[in-house]
Design an enzyme around this catalytic site. Sequence first.
Site, PDB file in Angstrom:
ATOM      1  N   LEU A 260     -35.416 -23.925 -12.188  1.00 18.95           N
ATOM      2  CA  LEU A 260     -34.534 -24.243 -11.060  1.00 18.95           C
ATOM      3  C   LEU A 260     -33.082 -23.904 -11.384  1.00 18.95           C
ATOM      4  CD1 LEU A 260     -36.131 -27.545  -9.724  1.00 18.95           C
ATOM      5  CD2 LEU A 260     -36.192 -25.294  -8.695  1.00 18.95           C
ATOM      6  N   GLU A 384     -34.405 -26.471  -3.477  1.00 18.32           N
ATOM      7  CA  GLU A 384     -33.840 -26.356  -4.833  1.00 18.32           C
ATOM      8  C   GLU A 384     -32.925 -27.531  -5.140  1.00 18.32           C
ATOM      9  OE1 GLU A 384     -34.189 -23.601  -6.944  1.00 18.32           O
ATOM     10  OE2 GLU A 384     -34.883 -21.988  -5.629  1.00 18.32           O
TER      11      GLU A 384
HETATM   12  P1  TGC Z   1     -34.474 -36.621 -15.676  1.00 18.30           P
HETATM   13  O1  TGC Z   1     -34.804 -37.950 -16.317  1.00 18.30           O
HETATM   14  O2  TGC Z   1     -33.068 -36.284 -15.381  1.00 18.30           O
HETATM   15  O3  TGC Z   1     -35.115 -35.464 -16.577  1.00 18.30           O
HETATM   16  C1  TGC Z   1     -36.491 -35.462 -16.944  1.00 18.30           C
HETATM   17  C2  TGC Z   1     -36.671 -34.505 -18.091  1.00 18.30           C
HETATM   18  O4  TGC Z   1     -36.320 -33.180 -17.664  1.00 18.30           O
HETATM   19  C3  TGC Z   1     -35.236 -32.687 -18.475  1.00 18.30           C
HETATM   20  N1  TGC Z   1     -34.348 -31.903 -17.621  1.00 18.30           N
HETATM   21  C4  TGC Z   1     -33.988 -30.656 -17.880  1.00 18.30           C
HETATM   22  N2  TGC Z   1     -34.297 -29.839 -18.888  1.00 18.30           N
HETATM   23  C5  TGC Z   1     -33.784 -28.594 -18.874  1.00 18.30           C
HETATM   24  N3  TGC Z   1     -32.997 -28.145 -17.867  1.00 18.30           N
HETATM   25  C6  TGC Z   1     -32.660 -28.951 -16.826  1.00 18.30           C
HETATM   26  N4  TGC Z   1     -31.904 -28.503 -15.830  1.00 18.30           N
HETATM   27  C7  TGC Z   1     -33.170 -30.272 -16.799  1.00 18.30           C
HETATM   28  N5  TGC Z   1     -33.082 -31.311 -15.943  1.00 18.30           N
HETATM   29  C8  TGC Z   1     -33.805 -32.315 -16.461  1.00 18.30           C
HETATM   30  C9  TGC Z   1     -34.568 -33.911 -19.029  1.00 18.30           C
HETATM   31  O5  TGC Z   1     -33.869 -33.622 -20.208  1.00 18.30           O
HETATM   32  C10 TGC Z   1     -35.760 -34.807 -19.277  1.00 18.30           C
HETATM   33  O6  TGC Z   1     -36.418 -34.349 -20.447  1.00 18.30           O
HETATM   34  P2  TGC Z   1     -37.148 -35.361 -21.454  1.00 18.30           P
HETATM   35  O7  TGC Z   1     -37.649 -34.496 -22.557  1.00 18.30           O
HETATM   36  O8  TGC Z   1     -36.092 -36.343 -21.862  1.00 18.30           O
HETATM   37  O9  TGC Z   1     -38.248 -35.998 -20.640  1.00 18.30           O
HETATM   38  O10 TGC Z   1     -35.384 -36.437 -14.386  1.00 18.30           O
HETATM   39  P3  TGC Z   1     -35.482 -37.311 -13.076  1.00 18.30           P
HETATM   40  O11 TGC Z   1     -36.937 -37.539 -12.826  1.00 18.30           O
HETATM   41  O12 TGC Z   1     -34.557 -38.482 -13.115  1.00 18.30           O
HETATM   42  O13 TGC Z   1     -34.973 -36.275 -11.939  1.00 18.30           O
HETATM   43  C11 TGC Z   1     -33.751 -35.721 -11.969  1.00 18.30           C
HETATM   44  C12 TGC Z   1     -33.463 -34.963 -10.665  1.00 18.30           C
HETATM   45  C13 TGC Z   1     -33.536 -35.860  -9.455  1.00 18.30           C
HETATM   46  C14 TGC Z   1     -32.068 -34.403 -10.785  1.00 18.30           C
HETATM   47  C15 TGC Z   1     -34.436 -33.795 -10.522  1.00 18.30           C
HETATM   48  O14 TGC Z   1     -35.733 -34.228 -10.438  1.00 18.30           O
HETATM   49  C16 TGC Z   1     -34.105 -32.879  -9.385  1.00 18.30           C
HETATM   50  O15 TGC Z   1     -33.322 -31.961  -9.530  1.00 18.30           O
HETATM   51  N6  TGC Z   1     -34.737 -33.060  -8.167  1.00 18.30           N
HETATM   52  C17 TGC Z   1     -34.660 -32.091  -7.114  1.00 18.30           C
HETATM   53  C18 TGC Z   1     -35.995 -31.400  -6.980  1.00 18.30           C
HETATM   54  C19 TGC Z   1     -35.849 -29.943  -6.712  1.00 18.30           C
HETATM   55  O16 TGC Z   1     -34.829 -29.308  -6.918  1.00 18.30           O
HETATM   56  N7  TGC Z   1     -36.930 -29.331  -6.263  1.00 18.30           N
HETATM   57  C20 TGC Z   1     -36.942 -27.934  -6.037  1.00 18.30           C
HETATM   58  C21 TGC Z   1     -38.350 -27.435  -5.728  1.00 18.30           C
HETATM   59  S1  TGC Z   1     -38.484 -25.688  -5.819  1.00 18.30           S
HETATM   60  C22 TGC Z   1     -37.726 -25.115  -4.437  1.00 18.30           C
HETATM   61  O17 TGC Z   1     -37.142 -25.812  -3.667  1.00 18.30           O
HETATM   62  C23 TGC Z   1     -37.801 -23.671  -4.253  1.00 18.30           C
HETATM   63  S2  TGC Z   1     -37.101 -23.084  -2.791  1.00 18.30           S
HETATM   64  C24 TGC Z   1     -36.931 -21.498  -3.281  1.00 18.30           C
HETATM   65  C25 TGC Z   1     -36.572 -20.508  -2.238  1.00 18.30           C
HETATM   66  O18 TGC Z   1     -37.323 -20.365  -1.244  1.00 18.30           O
HETATM   67  O19 TGC Z   1     -35.547 -19.809  -2.475  1.00 18.30           O
HETATM   68  P1  FAD Z   2     -36.794 -35.972   0.273  1.00 18.44           P
HETATM   69  O1  FAD Z   2     -36.844 -35.932  -1.198  1.00 18.44           O
HETATM   70  O2  FAD Z   2     -37.754 -36.860   0.986  1.00 18.44           O
HETATM   71  O3  FAD Z   2     -35.318 -36.314   0.720  1.00 18.44           O
HETATM   72  C1  FAD Z   2     -34.990 -36.738   2.049  1.00 18.44           C
HETATM   73  C2  FAD Z   2     -33.537 -37.212   2.051  1.00 18.44           C
HETATM   74  O4  FAD Z   2     -33.388 -38.313   1.155  1.00 18.44           O
HETATM   75  C3  FAD Z   2     -32.560 -36.135   1.567  1.00 18.44           C
HETATM   76  O5  FAD Z   2     -31.370 -36.210   2.300  1.00 18.44           O
HETATM   77  C4  FAD Z   2     -32.294 -36.533   0.125  1.00 18.44           C
HETATM   78  O6  FAD Z   2     -31.024 -36.076  -0.350  1.00 18.44           O
HETATM   79  C5  FAD Z   2     -32.357 -38.047   0.219  1.00 18.44           C
HETATM   80  N1  FAD Z   2     -32.677 -38.648  -1.064  1.00 18.44           N
HETATM   81  C6  FAD Z   2     -33.825 -38.563  -1.769  1.00 18.44           C
HETATM   82  N2  FAD Z   2     -33.726 -39.215  -2.926  1.00 18.44           N
HETATM   83  C7  FAD Z   2     -32.477 -39.726  -2.987  1.00 18.44           C
HETATM   84  C8  FAD Z   2     -31.743 -40.483  -3.927  1.00 18.44           C
HETATM   85  N3  FAD Z   2     -32.284 -40.855  -5.096  1.00 18.44           N
HETATM   86  N4  FAD Z   2     -30.474 -40.823  -3.639  1.00 18.44           N
HETATM   87  C9  FAD Z   2     -29.888 -40.437  -2.478  1.00 18.44           C
HETATM   88  N5  FAD Z   2     -30.526 -39.703  -1.532  1.00 18.44           N
HETATM   89  C10 FAD Z   2     -31.805 -39.353  -1.788  1.00 18.44           C
HETATM   90  N6  FAD Z   2     -40.494 -26.528  -3.084  1.00 18.44           N
HETATM   91  C11 FAD Z   2     -41.213 -25.885  -4.046  1.00 18.44           C
HETATM   92  O7  FAD Z   2     -41.704 -26.488  -4.989  1.00 18.44           O
HETATM   93  N7  FAD Z   2     -41.389 -24.520  -3.998  1.00 18.44           N
HETATM   94  C12 FAD Z   2     -40.888 -23.773  -2.983  1.00 18.44           C
HETATM   95  O8  FAD Z   2     -41.054 -22.550  -2.976  1.00 18.44           O
HETATM   96  C13 FAD Z   2     -40.166 -24.432  -1.937  1.00 18.44           C
HETATM   97  N8  FAD Z   2     -39.713 -23.726  -0.866  1.00 18.44           N
HETATM   98  C14 FAD Z   2     -39.165 -24.397   0.196  1.00 18.44           C
HETATM   99  C15 FAD Z   2     -38.874 -23.706   1.382  1.00 18.44           C
HETATM  100  C16 FAD Z   2     -38.358 -24.390   2.478  1.00 18.44           C
HETATM  101  C17 FAD Z   2     -38.105 -23.645   3.752  1.00 18.44           C
HETATM  102  C18 FAD Z   2     -38.063 -25.766   2.378  1.00 18.44           C
HETATM  103  C19 FAD Z   2     -37.466 -26.521   3.540  1.00 18.44           C
HETATM  104  C20 FAD Z   2     -38.348 -26.446   1.223  1.00 18.44           C
HETATM  105  C21 FAD Z   2     -38.917 -25.777   0.127  1.00 18.44           C
HETATM  106  N9  FAD Z   2     -39.290 -26.475  -1.035  1.00 18.44           N
HETATM  107  C22 FAD Z   2     -39.987 -25.842  -2.024  1.00 18.44           C
HETATM  108  C23 FAD Z   2     -39.166 -27.919  -1.085  1.00 18.44           C
HETATM  109  C24 FAD Z   2     -37.755 -28.422  -1.354  1.00 18.44           C
HETATM  110  O9  FAD Z   2     -37.401 -28.247  -2.680  1.00 18.44           O
HETATM  111  C25 FAD Z   2     -37.711 -29.886  -0.930  1.00 18.44           C
HETATM  112  O10 FAD Z   2     -37.742 -29.919   0.480  1.00 18.44           O
HETATM  113  C26 FAD Z   2     -36.481 -30.603  -1.465  1.00 18.44           C
HETATM  114  O11 FAD Z   2     -36.510 -30.711  -2.868  1.00 18.44           O
HETATM  115  C27 FAD Z   2     -36.322 -32.007  -0.837  1.00 18.44           C
HETATM  116  O12 FAD Z   2     -37.512 -32.703  -0.857  1.00 18.44           O
HETATM  117  P2  FAD Z   2     -38.040 -33.419   0.494  1.00 18.44           P
HETATM  118  O13 FAD Z   2     -38.037 -32.399   1.580  1.00 18.44           O
HETATM  119  O14 FAD Z   2     -39.323 -34.073   0.173  1.00 18.44           O
HETATM  120  O15 FAD Z   2     -36.939 -34.479   0.863  1.00 18.44           O
END
Ligand code: TGC
Ligand code: FAD
Length: 405
Positions: A260, A384
């Site tokens: 990410l 992301e």
């Molecule tokens: P946390 O306790 O902070 O960390 C858990 C473990 O992960 C390690 N870690 C990292 N390691 C390397 N690089 C990083 N950037 C890291 N961030 C965390 C950390 O050191 C720890 O390791 P260990 O060995 O101590 O266990 O984790 P948390 O569960 O409290 O969550 C932190 C949080 C909320 C920031 C994280 O989960 C987060 O960023 N959530 C957002 C989820 C997200 O971004 N999902 C994206 C899905 S993919 C997508 O959306 C693709 S769209 C693509 C497109 O179409 O372009």
């Molecule tokens: P939620 O996590 O349910 O969040 C809902 C709201 O609550 C948000 O405003 C959020 O900021 C807030 N919220 C949640 N937790 C907290 C907190 N602790 N404190 C304060 N506010 C909080 N994922 C993949 O794995 N692979 C992909 O290729 C991918 N592609 C995507 C493409 C599209 C078009 C979209 C819309 C999403 C895609 N995603 C993908 C998923 C994307 O990463 C998630 O939608 C995103 O991480 C948010 O998760 P959620 O939609 O479940 O929202």
Amino acid sequence: MASHTLEQKAVKSMKQDLFDHPDFYAIDSLLTEEHKLIRSSIRDFVKKEISPYIEDWAQRAHFPYEIVKKFGDIGAFGPSIPTEYGGGGLDYISYGLIMQEIERGDSGMRSTASVQGSLVMYPIYKFGSEAQRKKYLPKLGSGEWLGCFGLTEPDHGSNPSGMVTNFRDMGDHYLLNGAKMWISNSPKADVAVVWAKNEEGRIHGLIVERGMEGFSTPETHGKWSLRASATGELVFDNVKVPKENLLPGKSGLGAPMMCLDSARYGIAWGAIGAAMDCYDSARRYAVERIQFGKPIASFQLVQKKLAEMLTEITKAQLLNWRLGTLMNEGKATTSQISLAKRNNIEIALDIAREARQIHGGMGITGEYPIMRHMANLESVITYEGTHDIHLLILGKEITGIQAFV
Ligand code: TGC
Ligand code: FAD
């Protein structure tokens, strides 16, 4: 031009993409000749292969699958993966510029490219075995295969560590069960990098191939955003995954989070591409559109909008360039990337909204790119890591206290 009928404007916009980027602080002088060459070749590609068709694709919610091979041919997949594994062997500024130019065309097109490069090729390159690298990376780099990345689940988006998708060791294979949601590229993907928990609850990456029994990829319909990108689910119903498909190099949430970091960096550049396209379109329109006997560009309120757009774009360009140099030195941190992703998408959305105002009623039509960029950016600000999650990542960096739970 600004007094033409809708139909005349449609013909004109279909034929001409006159985009040029603003460079108010001479940031081009910080780029190498190679950077500029890469940028101009991707821009030419976008003008020829994306701009003439994108409104139609988006209006019809059509993912142009043929673009995958074309992206492979121009080196849009895995620009910073070494060439011996099918990547471009380029630096991170080049990678950023490629994402910027593609997203200038459309965020959904950039999604296809950044998922393939940063979220599929990168984990296989970084955490894969040599056999996995050789099997998958060249085909992904060339666009022969399309990949997707499965982290998000229906009940675990911002909190991926709560995931329930799991695999069990059955001796000669793993048995995978669960579901992923919101997965870019999934309906057409040949391979999926899937994050799942083992019996001990430890997260691992598995490579799942289309055709494995029990694996399906239903498409998500009805999106108002990223309409030219294919989004879907990944469903695993007792899928037998060969043991050699587990990524051996790293386990734990840190592995997908490293992917990410790379993808979020690309998005920080991409968002500025969308912002620059909105600004460019608004600037041209303001000079040509006559109201009260003058170009609307002569009114102070319109100039204010344009001046503020250019200011924010320039600040974001500097941010991206500096972040790119830190990435090249291996010094960029997750929170620095969060700051850039968060800032640049926010300003891109603001610019899209202001550009929409400058275009008046025409701004809501597909004759101009504005509404499409604006709607796309509503996904980009959520995926992301949402806007607020990136704020909390920064908050944790500043205070040392995590406020996620
Ligand atoms: P946390 O306790 O902070 O960390 C858990 C473990 O992960 C390690 N870690 C990292 N390691 C390397 N690089 C990083 N950037 C890291 N961030 C965390 C950390 O050191 C720890 O390791 P260990 O060995 O101590 O266990 O984790 P948390 O569960 O409290 O969550 C932190 C949080 C909320 C920031 C994280 O989960 C987060 O960023 N959530 C957002 C989820 C997200 O971004 N999902 C994206 C899905 S993919 C997508 O959306 C693709 S769209 C693509 C497109 O179409 O372009
Ligand atoms: P939620 O996590 O349910 O969040 C809902 C709201 O609550 C948000 O405003 C959020 O900021 C807030 N919220 C949640 N937790 C907290 C907190 N602790 N404190 C304060 N506010 C909080 N994922 C993949 O794995 N692979 C992909 O290729 C991918 N592609 C995507 C493409 C599209 C078009 C979209 C819309 C999403 C895609 N995603 C993908 C998923 C994307 O990463 C998630 O939608 C995103 O991480 C948010 O998760 P959620 O939609 O479940 O929202």
